[in-house]
Motif scaffolding. Structure first.
Motif, short mmCIF file in Angstrom:
data_model
loop_
_atom_site.label_atom_id
_atom_site.label_comp_id
_atom_site.label_asym_id
_atom_site.label_seq_id
_atom_site.Cartn_x
_atom_site.Cartn_y
_atom_site.Cartn_z
N TYR A 22 0.88 -1.24 0.08
CA TYR A 22 -0.14 0.15 0.00
C TYR A 22 0.71 1.27 -0.01
O TYR A 22 1.69 1.40 0.88
N VAL A 23 0.97 2.05 -1.07
CA VAL A 23 1.55 3.14 -1.09
C VAL A 23 0.73 4.48 -0.91
O VAL A 23 -0.08 4.71 -1.57
N GLU A 24 0.94 5.03 0.30
CA GLU A 24 0.06 6.32 0.61
C GLU A 24 0.65 7.53 -0.11
O GLU A 24 1.75 7.89 0.39
N GLY A 25 -0.06 8.05 -0.62
CA GLY A 25 0.10 9.48 -1.29
C GLY A 25 -0.73 9.64 -2.63
O GLY A 25 -1.94 9.59 -2.43
N PHE A 26 -0.21 9.67 -3.68
CA PHE A 26 -0.89 9.97 -4.81
C PHE A 26 -0.49 9.66 -6.16
O PHE A 26 0.72 9.02 -6.08
N ASP A 27 -1.23 9.74 -7.23
CA ASP A 27 -0.51 9.20 -8.57
C ASP A 27 -0.17 10.42 -9.43
O ASP A 27 -0.56 11.52 -8.93
N LEU A 28 0.47 10.32 -10.49
CA LEU A 28 1.09 11.38 -11.32
C LEU A 28 -0.13 11.96 -12.06
O LEU A 28 0.18 13.34 -12.54
N SER A 29 -1.19 11.59 -12.14
CA SER A 29 -2.35 12.04 -12.90
C SER A 29 -2.77 13.26 -12.09
O SER A 29 -3.26 14.06 -12.98
N LYS A 30 -2.62 13.25 -10.77
CA LYS A 30 -3.04 14.35 -10.02
C LYS A 30 -1.92 15.49 -10.42
O LYS A 30 -2.64 16.78 -10.63
N LYS A 31 -0.94 15.29 -10.63
CA LYS A 31 0.26 16.43 -11.11
C LYS A 31 -0.23 16.76 -12.29
O LYS A 31 -0.27 18.11 -12.65
N VAL A 32 -0.35 16.16 -13.24
CA VAL A 32 -0.97 16.54 -14.66
C VAL A 32 -2.26 17.44 -14.54
O VAL A 32 -2.36 18.32 -15.14
N ASP A 33 -3.20 16.94 -14.02
CA ASP A 33 -4.51 17.67 -13.48
C ASP A 33 -4.05 19.09 -12.86
O ASP A 33 -4.75 20.04 -13.07
N ASP A 34 -2.99 19.08 -12.38
CA ASP A 34 -2.68 20.20 -11.52
C ASP A 34 -1.94 21.24 -12.52
O ASP A 34 -1.98 22.73 -12.13
N ALA B 158 3.33 15.16 -20.65
CA ALA B 158 2.08 15.35 -19.98
C ALA B 158 2.55 16.31 -18.61
O ALA B 158 1.65 17.24 -18.28
N LEU B 159 3.45 15.88 -17.96
CA LEU B 159 4.03 16.46 -16.76
C LEU B 159 4.28 18.09 -16.90
O LEU B 159 3.95 18.92 -16.22
N ILE B 160 5.00 18.23 -18.13
CA ILE B 160 5.68 19.44 -18.40
C ILE B 160 4.66 20.45 -19.04
O ILE B 160 4.75 21.56 -18.51
N THR B 161 3.75 19.95 -19.77
CA THR B 161 2.62 20.81 -20.50
C THR B 161 1.18 20.79 -19.71
O THR B 161 0.56 21.70 -20.11
N GLY B 162 1.10 19.67 -18.74
CA GLY B 162 -0.31 19.70 -18.36
C GLY B 162 -1.28 18.98 -19.35
O GLY B 162 -2.45 18.91 -18.86
#
Length: 720
Positions: free
Chosen positions: A198-210, A312-316
């Motif tokens: 169990y990895v407590e945290g978030f996934d990179l899709s949240k970063k992209v959405d931000d 996606a991370l760099i451009t959103g």
């Protein structure tokens, strides 16, 4: 909460109940210490032999892969839950918790909280097309875990179960700090499941959405994911569904790759996926995946997805965003990915790295995920990267390939066209429709420009006092009167230099000896007069025959003159080597005053004033050219001639004259010279005879055959 589920699996037909019954019976018999071997047990179910064997093999492989980390009875409940942790084995109390038959009403999943053997399922972490992931608690180790189950529960079909088992096997093979570890696989109350970290945290899709992220942070995330994927590739596994949602970020800001539901063995000969079906998430899948070509799927397919995540991370936003899945798939297959720096400010090296990852052809991408990780590491350490940016020509061709008309020509299928491409195509079509008129206007303009007289025509003549200079000067005066603009007679060394000026475009007209009229760019305007080779020997030098010149100094005219051309042809025919004589490159006007030069060779018009003055002074005598016929056969531009007493009355020449060879002086121009200039020159030339003895008349010129005449000159003579 992180989404630790696959979101791309289709739902299949129901699994027959006898499979569940047989699997449970096997587990019960094994836990009770039954004596039957596996083979004997399987033989008890002949109708289910193949399916049961596959299921038992999958369960055994999960246990075998996880066995090196099995917790002992005295295991520390606080053991690390990252990859490499000790894994709980299938418990002894499994018999008491497994249902022999599916529980009615549980097809949609268990009611929470739900106790399942050693696990208590507490809440849903995420759902996908095939699976659902729960936050669970493992009782005997007192730790949180993620438990993934088939979404359709007891109604799961055989292919769903096989794919679910395949995911568990794939993930269980991998022990890497950046890959979520699998602990246990089993069947409870009709539900297949496996537990994992169990990895407590978030996934990179949240970063992209931000929205757009810091370039260096994005590069670090993808570098670590690439290193983890390289670990999977080394063990023969392709992920095939890399996307931001499958990359988890823990509280320590470290990445963890999950969801190997679409993983494939590199050397696998078959697949659980139907041929031709696109496997993966459209926005992040490689072109070969989008086209359904599973045979072409390779490690570079995951490299493409890593590049798409970085984009996606760099451009959103992912590289391709459309209104439908089909449009996205078609753009992934056919359309070049947009440049990173066309959407945001990013370092050039990072743009190059992303561009290399997103190439359409796998062989044009990074050769491995490790190579990508290394280049990202170089970027993060401010070192030169190995990838090289595409050239402006390649980018331009890619852009043109998205113009509909060009795409149709090369067979590229477009689902969407940008406004700029449509405008460009409209301009091209308008240009094509207007092309006949434009071409006609250009041709008309070129013709008008071609037919224009030069603003200041130039004529290449010869040395001052020479016949060439005299003819050029007189012709310049006549042409000036005819065209009412300045005309220049340019002094030169003679024919060779005149030819060089003509070809270079320095002059418009030139007087050339016949041997200098050569090259496809040179055209004759008119033959002017015949030139004779004059052999002038000093009377006090004691030279009576041309063959006696060996060992003497001989002046043959300037380096660029026609006289030196004729002299060399004479030497060649008479077998005289240059080492036999001392050649002096001086025109006769200069050499006649030098007593150390006993012989001079000058190729000029018969009756030349300079020759007449020299002969009248009685200081020089003319020598005959021996065997002129054979010389003319050796060099066709030379012809036998006689210098007659009438040419030089004061020279006391023999009654039958002096035998020699001669050539022709021509007025020449370039083949592309304006016709109006050629016609005006000929009209000025033949208005009356110029001051040269025995000038070739217009009628005689019209009779010449084989001349490379300028078209306007040919038309002029034919109109006679």
């Amino acid at each position: 909460m992180p989404d630790q589920t696959s979101s791309n699996e289709p739902e299949e037909s129901d699994l027959p109940d006898p499979i569940d019954e047989a699997f449970v019976a096997y587990l019960k018999a094994r836990d009770a210490g039954g004596s039957d071997s596996r083979a004997d047990f399987i033989e008890r179910f002949p109708d289910l032999k193949s399916q049961l064997s596959e299921l038992l093999d999958a369960a055994d492989l999960i246990e075998q892969l996880a066995g090196s980390n099995v917790a002992s009875e005295n295991a520390d409940p606080a053991a690390d839950t990252r990859a490499g942790v000790r894994i709980d084995s299938i418990g002894d109390d499994l018999e008491a918790t497994l249902a022999i038959t599916p529980v009615p009403g549980e097809g949609a999943g268990p009611q929470l909280p739900f106790e399942m053997g050693d696990y208590v399922l507490e809440s849903v972490l995420g759902r996908g097309g095939m699976g659902v992931v729960y936050l669970g608690h493992q009782k005997n180790l007192d730790r949180p875990v993620a438990v993934k189950m088939i979404r359709s529960g007891v109604l799961a079909g055989r292919d769903e179960i096989k794919r679910f088992c395949s995911e568990a096997k794939a993930a269980a093979k991998l022990k890497h700090p950046n890959i979520v570890a699998v602990h246990h696989f089993g069947l409870e109350a009709g539900h297949y499941y496996f537990s994992m970290d169990y990895v407590e945290g978030f996934d990179l899709s949240k970063k992209v959405d931000d929205g757009p992220q810091d370039c260096r942070e994005a590069a670090r995330y993808v570098r670590d994911v690439a290193a983890a994927i390289h670990h999977a590739h080394q063990r023969g596994l392709l992920h095939r569904d890399l996307k931001p949602g499958n990359v988890l970020i823990d509280a320590c800001d470290q990445v963890h790759v999950t969801d190997f539901g679409l993983a494939k063995h590199v050397d696998a000969e078959s697949s659980l996926t139907n041929s031709g079906a696109a496997i993966g998430t459209p926005n992040y899948m490689a072109p070969e995946q989008a086209s359904g070509d599973h045979e072409a799927t390779c490690p570079q397919s995951d490299v493409y997805s890593l590049g798409a995540i970085l984009f996606a991370l760099i451009t959103g936003r992912p590289p391709f965003v459309t209104d439908s899945v089909m449009q996205t798939l078609m753009q992934v297959i056919h359309r070049p990915a947009p440049e990173l720096r066309s959407l945001c400010e990013a370092p050039e090296d990072l743009d190059t790295i992303v561009e290399k990852c997103l190439q359409k052809e796998p062989q044009q991408r990074y050769a491995s995920a490790e190579a990508l990780a290394e280049d990202l590491d170089r970027f993060l350490n401010d070192q030169p990267i190995k990838a090289r940016a595409r050239t402006s020509l390649q980018r331009g061709l890619d852009w043109l390939s998205e113009v509909p008309i060009f795409a149709a020509l090369i067979g590229r299928r477009l689902m969407h066209t940008s406004d700029s491409h449509r405008r460009f195509q409209s301009m091209i079509l308008l240009l094509v429709l207007s092309l006949p008129m434009i071409l006609a206007a250009v041709l008309f303009g070129a013709r008008m420009l071609h037919d224009r007289l030069p603003s200041e025509p130039k004529i290449a003549g010869g040395p001052a006092g020479d016949v060439y200079a005299q003819v050029a000067g007189e012709l310049a005066d006549r042409l000036h009167q005819a065209v009412d603009r300045p005309v220049v007679a340019m002094p030169t060394e003679g024919s060779v230099e005149n030819l060089e000026h003509l070809l270079a475009g320095d002059v418009d007209l030139a007087i050339l000896q016949a041997s200098a009229v050569r090259g496809e760019q040179v055209s004759v305007i008119a033959p002017l007069y015949y030139e004779a080779v004059h052999l002038l020997a000093r009377r006090d030098a004691g030279i009576d025959r041309f063959a006696e010149i060996a060992g003497h100094r001989v002046a043959i005219g300037g380096q660029g003159s026609g006289s030196q051309l004729a002299a060399h042809m004479l030497f060649d025919s008479l077998g005289l080597a240059e080492s036999d004589i001392e050649i002096v490159y001086q025109p006769f006007q200069q050499s006649q005053g030098d007593a150390t030069i006993p012989l001079s060779i000058a190729c000029v018009a018969r009756g030349s004033k300079i020759m007449a003055a020299a002969l009248q002074s009685q200081q020089f005598q003319l020598l005959a050219v021996e065997d002129p016929l054979n010389i003319s056969l050796d060099h066709p531009t030379l012809r036998p001639l006689q210098i007659l007493p009438a040419d030089y009355p004061a020279a006391d020449l023999p009654a039958d004259g002096i035998a020699t060879v001669g050539t022709t002086a021509f007025l020449a121009t370039r083949r592309n010279a304006p016709a109006v200039l050629v016609t005006a020159t000929l009209e000025a030339l033949y208005r009356s005879e110029i001051s040269v003895p025995r000038m070739i008349t217009r009628q005689q010129a019209a009779e010449w055959q084989g001349l490379a005449l300028h078209p306007a000159a040919r038309e002029f003579y034919e109109s006679e």
